[in-house]
Design a protein around this motif. Structure first.
Motif: not given
Length: 125
Positions: A42-43, A45-46, A50, A56, A59-60, A63-64, A105
């Motif tokens: 996941l990191q 992907q983030h 970015s 940020a 993206a979060a 992803i969530h 965030y």
């Protein structure tokens, strides 16, 4: 990015997530190793988003939402096993994701929950 964000994120997460889940179920990974691998994925992907100019927070949320969509079969199984409606488990997972996005965030939790709910409704089954 010309494609809708979820159209990019879902396939990028699905393959590795299911690969790691299969390894967990086969006993090749324990819970701690599985969690560490998922967190690292996941990191990455983030960071990838970015680098492509996605904020940020956006993206979060994406992803969530993708993780929630990909988790729906497991949530269904949990709900059936517990004998409660799926919505109970979906709502709990959505609230936890919204709280994480808000805390990490600086996004309003209610706004994060609404954004997540829209994406899950649109891209879930």
């Amino acid at each position: 990015m010309s494609k809708p964000l979820m159209k990019v994120v879902l396939p990028r997460l699905a393959r590795p997530l299911y690969k790691h889940l299969e390894r967990l179920q086969n006993g090749e990974l324990d819970e701690a190793a599985f969690t560490a691998k998922i967190e690292a994925m996941l990191q990455r992907q983030h960071a990838w988003l970015s680098k492509r100019g996605i904020s940020a927070a956006k993206a979060a949320v994406a992803i969530h939402a993708a993780v929630l969509v990909l988790s729906l079969p497991g949530l269904r199984a949990e709900a059936a096993e517990a004998g409660v409606p799926l919505e109970v488990f979906e709502n709990r997972a959505l609230r936890e994701a919204a709280a994480d996005v808000a805390q990490s965030y600086g996004m309003d939790e209610r706004r994060a929950a609404e954004a997540l709910a829209r994406l899950v409704a649109k891209h879930g089954d």
